[in-house]
Write an enzyme that holds these catalytic residues in place. Structure first.
Site, PDB file in Angstrom:
ATOM      1  N   HIS A  53      35.569  94.674  69.965  1.00 18.87           N
ATOM      2  CA  HIS A  53      34.652  95.733  70.649  1.00 18.87           C
ATOM      3  C   HIS A  53      33.880  96.349  69.750  1.00 18.87           C
ATOM      4  O   HIS A  53      32.546  96.467  69.983  1.00 18.87           O
ATOM      5  CB  HIS A  53      35.437  96.954  71.134  1.00 18.87           C
ATOM      6  N   HIS A  61      32.750 100.328  80.488  1.00 17.40           N
ATOM      7  CA  HIS A  61      34.073 100.997  80.324  1.00 17.40           C
ATOM      8  C   HIS A  61      35.062 100.255  81.075  1.00 17.40           C
ATOM      9  O   HIS A  61      35.571 101.018  82.079  1.00 17.40           O
ATOM     10  CB  HIS A  61      33.853 102.381  80.448  1.00 17.40           C
TER      11      HIS A  61
END
Ligand SMILES: Nc1ncnc2c1ncn2[C@@H]1O[C@H](COP(=O)(O)OP(=O)(O)O)[C@@H](O)[C@H]1O
Ligand SMILES: [Mg+2]
Lengths: 86, 756, 233, 86
Positions: free
Chosen positions: B52, B98
């Site tokens: 990430h 998200h």
């Protein structure tokens, strides 16, 4: 039989509680500095028709797991009383 | 240390395994430090070197994207891209995903997604004025997908509305590939006076780092490494719960105002938001960008809970926090601004110089003069994660998947019913979002092909300019051919923006893919990047930022490749509301662009018949650019003049659902039906060949000849009239029924209105 | 002479710039005033704008009423000064007891942002004094808690006293008697859920908010003029 | 002394409770038709430093009247316990 059910839903420990914090700050400003650790929860009251206390309880547990509480961030406490015969 | 020493160390010490680090990554850490890392060091590497944060699987591919243009002030690499909009005004934009948090807890996952992207924007000195939320969930028939949609939409609204930033557009896709892995992408755009532009850099030895905002709790620890950088196995939601964060939009609102005030008063040298990987990320990135070091006093960090360890404090992802780098002399003024906005502000670090070899060290101290818990080169955390050129493999059955034969052989018994079943009005979603704040919204959600705002906002000079934006994605196209599908997606987004009169100026993208350890997923990613690069180069749209979300898989199944793009454009003068998707009775209906009878990759083939194969048509990008410019010119003439020429009454681009859905939406929007005689083949009705637009006009000959003079195909397909939508022998639907099927689709599925 | 109107800003307000722009276009002086101010002398009227004053987690407007500026707003209101609350401002005014009733969660439990039609049903307020009864206006609403309620006695009183100034044609939030806006008994304090400042330019879709805010500015001007006259006499 | 305070805030009788109604409907859909008369309230917990129980109580009453409940639509119940000495 009829039961009076009360389900208390609160955030699990450690989860942020912005509402509680805001109330705490406001209480401080209003002149109540003695209040601390404010946490806000929700209480759901209802009456439930069920055969007996045990089946009432298991039904309410299922309601909580499926709808009333979000287990990821909330925990719940159940109180059940026999409703006064009316 | 020799290789064998390191290997031996690793085999004895398995501390890195639960943190998601591979043996060879642990080896690299030992090599960088020349010793075994401390717990705090190891924790910081594990979050900073996560997929990430480090983009370790995608970075080598992303380099192929075109990122330059004269008007690009800040390209990829910073918190947000920034373009020059003229007149001393700049625009900052970015998109993020998200996804995993929204599956675990849809409300808070989506809410904190909004919170995070806002911080990326105001950390550049921009005031956020617009959000868009492309959403992808399983079919409405699936109960869990409905639950997720409801929670996600409430979360986006709950945060966006109360933080005071309007959500002005988005997109909703229902597809079974998202059933156990919904995607929540959030785009944000902000405006700033150019001289307020600021970067996330630390500089000036002796300068102070002030942590602003919420207290640090145990939320989201390891969110980036454990949650966002691995897939979901069956029924794993529960085990990942500690990573859930709770958003506080009121804290964020005050944080925005306080930070913008600090920047306006020139009190800040550099500023950076705390997102994934928390303090470890903010401190190492700002130090690395500035080529300096930093001494962090971890004990000084205000905490929400007792008993937190240094590891927890450095990696917590508690929301609503910022790190400002300031000169010691401005501290009092900074604290004063924060006090006014009721923002907690604490000095937690000082900027230190580089060592003799020019390396800035990030040191974590337990108390101002306390023991050193970590001492690592800042750059090694921020920039020197291992890069992977992961194996790629083209799927074996490509030819079969791309064969358009099966889709084009499909027939239905009732095309009216097919069309009705394909209509979905996203109004149920955007009605729950404030989409008008700042009174900038000329075209809000549902009004036109793109959102159109006044280029205005508190604190920037007023202009007559307009700012258009559109977010688009079509995984079905990309599943069959990621490269061609991505080219088509970019083309569609650019045309949507052009249809409001604007010239596309910049693009940001969010690449939502499956597990990068699957060679086929890496092939999809690589093809997607190439397709995006080709389209952006051909259409002259620089890529100014992006985000990659990998490991979108559930129970071993990867999602279809889902590149989301958001294109932003500018229009010089909006003095009147431009034409939107309605038409007027007796208008002639003109189709611009090439006719097509290919339903490969279309929603009709997929949703009505369950056929997911078949290529979409190739987009001729050079021709597409001419079409975009032509359409924008037509609309600009209507929007920019006090007295409109009145040539264009309505315009709608053809995309998802094809011409049939476009015509149905135009009928519903205007309350006037249509009579289409030129389309006789159902495949032409549902083909999703892009690079096409429908225009409604009272002066068909003039419009057609103008189009043809530019080399653009143009034909009249019918007229706007009556109270039915009729297409040759194919479709005949009353307007009332068309409207209710369109408007009520989501409410009915959610049981908010009774179904028939 | 152009009047001075204070626009109160709480930390979580968000419509203050929008209303400032609208009031400015009407020729009045709009000033944004921080909620910690104690003094509103020099201002001829007050607007409390929309937003989420203090986050509004407990109840909308519950905490805002304790901000120092609210004492000054109350004094101005009690002395007959014009006060307008829009959306969150309406909630603040009910919590502060300057307007009757309360605003609960929308009946559908969902936030609503859409343009609705309202009808002017009384002139007994600064917002509607210049607008013909029965006028229908298209105004944006944008709230999660706009569901007006009060007890029966209060309802009877506000209905008979002409205090219901705006009513929804098609009720978006379940509010009692379709109430969209009310005034106090004296007719100088008014609150409404819709946002007139969001309907101020045809470019953004509607300018139906203009007559309402123009009426408010006119009311402030007349209030000032009558005070000056009283002062001279 | 430290007290554990719990304030229960509920809608007054006769005022609609949209949240309660929605939950009741949802419970019905989920297959719990026996639940009726669902009402939702809010519970605010905090600790309070005060001299004695009486002054704690009067302080909490004041908090409720001024901030925690809106008398137009809400009523409240207060529970106060002496916090276990820690
Ligand atoms: N999740 C969402 N949030 C906000 N607006 C949305 C959302 N989904 C769709 N919309 C809005 O609804 C309108 C129609 O969306 P869509 O069907 O994707 O348009 P098109 O297919 O014409 O590009 C657009 O204006 C879009 O911005
Ligand atoms: Mg779209």
């Amino acid at each position: 039989m009829n039961f009076d059910v009360s389900v208390l839903v609160r955030g699990v420990e450690g989860i942020a509680d912005p509402e509680g914090r805001t109330i705490e700050r406001a209480l401080g400003v209003l002149g109540f500095p003695g209040a601390s650790a404010v946490r806000v929860g929700k209480i759901i009251n209802f009456s439930l028709a069920a055969d007996d206390l045990a089946s009432a309880r298991s039904e309410v547990v299922e309601m909580c797991d499926r709808l009333l509480a979000n287990p990821v961030i909330e925990r719940y406490d159940i109180t059940i009383n026999t409703a006064p015969a009316s | 240390m020799s290789i064998t020493d390191i290997t031996e160390l690793i085999s004895k010490d398995a501390r890195h395994v639960p943190l998601g680090l591979l043996d060879k990554e642990y080896g690299s850490i030992i090599e960088v430090l020349g010793r075994v890392p401390t717990d705090v060091e190891l924790a910081m590497y594990s979050v900073m070197w996560s997929e990430h944060c480090s983009y370790k699987s995608s970075r080598i591919h992303l380099r192929r994207l075109p990122t330059k243009a004269d008007h690009v002030l800040v390209g990829p690499g910073e918190n947000a891209g920034v373009i020059d909009a003229g007149d001393g005004v700049a625009v900052a934009l970015r998109i993020e995903s998200h996804n995993h948090p929204s599956f675990i807890e849809p409300y808070q996952g989506a809410a904190t997604g909004v919170g995070g992207i806002l911080r990326d924007i105001f950390t550049m000195g921009a005031r956020p004025i617009a959000l868009m939320d492309p959403l992808f969930v399983g079919p409405l028939e699936d109960a869990q997908s409905r639950y997720l949609l409801d929670g996600i939409v409430r979360g986006v609204g709950g945060y966006g509305n109360s933080v005071g930033v309007p959500t002005v557009g988005g997109q909703i896709t229902f597809d079974r590939c998202y059933e156990r892995n919904p995607l929540v992408n959030v785009f944000c755009l902000g405006v700033l006076p150019i001289d307020r532009l600021v970067l996330g850099q630390a500089s000036g030895v002796g300068n102070l780092c002030v942590l602003l905002g919420s207290r640090t709790g145990r939320d989201g620890i390891g969110g980036v490494s454990v949650l966002a950088s691995a897939g979901f196995r069956e029924d794993e939601g529960g085990a990942k719960r500690p990573s859930v964060q709770v958003g506080d939009p009121y804290e964020e609102k005050r944080l925005i105002e306080a930070c913008l005030e600090l920047l306006d008063a020139k009190l800040v040298v550099g500023i950076q938001d705390l997102g994934g990987a928390g303090l470890a990320c903010a401190t190492s990135e700002t130090a690395a960008r500035g080529g300096v070091g930093m001494d962090v006093d971890v004990l000084a960090v205000p905490r929400r809970e007792p008993g937190m360890s240094a590891v927890e404090v450095m990696t917590s992802e508690s929301q609503e926090r910022m790190l400002a780098i300031i000169t010691p002399s401005s501290l009092d003024q900074v604290l004063e601004v924060c006090r006014r906005w009721e923002i907690e502000a604490t000095v937690i670090a000082t900027v230190t110089g580089a060592d003799e070899s020019g390396v800035g060290h990030l040191r974590i101290l337990d108390g101002p003069d306390g023991p050193v818990l970590a001492d690592v080169p800042a750059r090694s955390l921020a920039d020197e994660a291992p890069l992977y050129d992961r194996p790629m493999l083209e799927p074996a059955n490509l030819d079969e998947r791309r064969d358009t034969g099966p889709a084009n052989a499909l027939v239905s018994s009732d095309y009216s019913e097919d069309l009705k079943s394909m209509l979905v009005d996203p109004a149920w979603i955007y009605r729950q979002y404030d989409h008008q704040l700042f009174v900038n919204t000329i075209f809000g959600p549902g009004d036109a092909d793109a959102t159109l705002l006044r280029l205005a906002g508190p604190g920037i000079s007023h202009t007559r300019k307009g700012l258009a934006m559109s977010s688009d994605a079509n995984a079905a196209w990309c599943a069959v051919d990621p490269r061609r599908g991505t080219r088509a997606t970019v083309a569609e987004s650019a045309l949507n923006v052009s249809a409001t009169g604007a010239t596309p100026m910049a693009l940001v993208n969010c690449l939502n893919f499956g597990n990068p350890e699957h060679p086929q997923v890496m092939w999809e990613l690589s093809e997607t990047v190439d397709g995006m690069a080709e389209a952006c180069s051909a259409l002259s749209i620089p890529v100014v930022g992006g985000n990659v979300s990998l490991y979108n898989e559930s129970a071993g199944r990867d999602i279809d490749p889902t590149p989301t793009v958001a294109v932003v454009g500018l229009i010089d003068s909006v003095v009147r509301r431009p034409p939107s998707i309605g038409w007027i009775a007796r208008d002639r209906i003109i189709l611009l662009g090439e006719r097509s009878a290919n339903v490969g990759g279309s929603r009709w083939a997929r949703d009505v018949h369950g056929v997911r194969t078949g290529q979409i048509d190739e987009v001729d990008l050079a021709k597409h650019k001419v079409l975009c410019e032509f359409v924008a010119q037509l609309v600009r003439e209507e929007a920019g003049a006090e007295v409109a020429p009145g040539l264009v009454h309505g315009i709608h681009t053809v995309g998802d659902g094809g011409l049939g859905v476009a015509l149905a939406e135009m009928s519903v929007a205007s309350g006037v039906g249509c009579e289409i005689d030129e389309i006789v083949d159902h495949r032409e009705l549902f083909s999703e060949s892009v690079s096409r637009a429908v225009i409604a006009t009272g002066r068909a000959d003039e419009l057609i000849s103008r189009a043809r003079s530019m080399g653009i195909a143009a034909i009249a397909v019918g007229v706007a009239q009556g109270d039915r939508m009729r297409v040759s022998q194919l479709v005949d639907i009353g307007l009332d029924e068309l409207s209710s099927r369109f408007h009520d689709r989501i409410e009915r599925a959610l049981g908010e209105i009774a179904s028939h | 002479m152009s009047v001075n109107i204070a626009i109160i800003r709480f930390p979580g307000s968000n419509c203050e710039f929008d209303i400032e722009e609208a009031i400015g276009k009407l020729g009045a002086n709009a000033h944004i005033v921080w909620h910690q101010e104690h003094d509103l002398s020099g201002f001829d009227g007050v607007i409390i704008p929309g937003g989420f004053a203090h986050g509004d987690y407990l109840r909308c407007g519950a905490i805002a009423r304790f901000s120092p500026v609210m004492d000054a707003v109350t004094r101005l209101a009690r002395s007959g000064g014009p006060v307008l609350g829009i959306c969150n401002g309406f909630q603040v005014l009910t919590e502060a007891g300057l307007l009757p009733g309360a605003l609960m969660r929308n009946a559908g439990l969902r936030f609503v942002c859409e343009t609705v039609e309202v009808e002017v049903t009384s002139n007994h307020s600064p917002l509607t004094s210049q607008v013909a009864l029965g006028t229908r206006l298209r105004l944006p609403v944008n709230h999660g808690e706009g569901n007006f309620t009060c007890d029966e006695a209060t309802l009877a009183e506000i209905e008979s006293g002409g205090q219901v100034v705006l009513r929804y044609v098609d009720n978006p939030n379940g509010s009692l008697n379709d109430i969209a806006g009310i005034s106090n008994r004296e007719g100088n304090v008014v609150g409404l859920m819709p946002h007139p400042e969001r309907a101020f330019d045809l470019v953004v879709g509607s300018d139906d908010g203009v007559p309402l805010l123009a009426s408010f500015v006119r009311f402030v001007e007349e209030h000032v003029a009558s005070h000056v006259a009283v002062g001279r006499a």
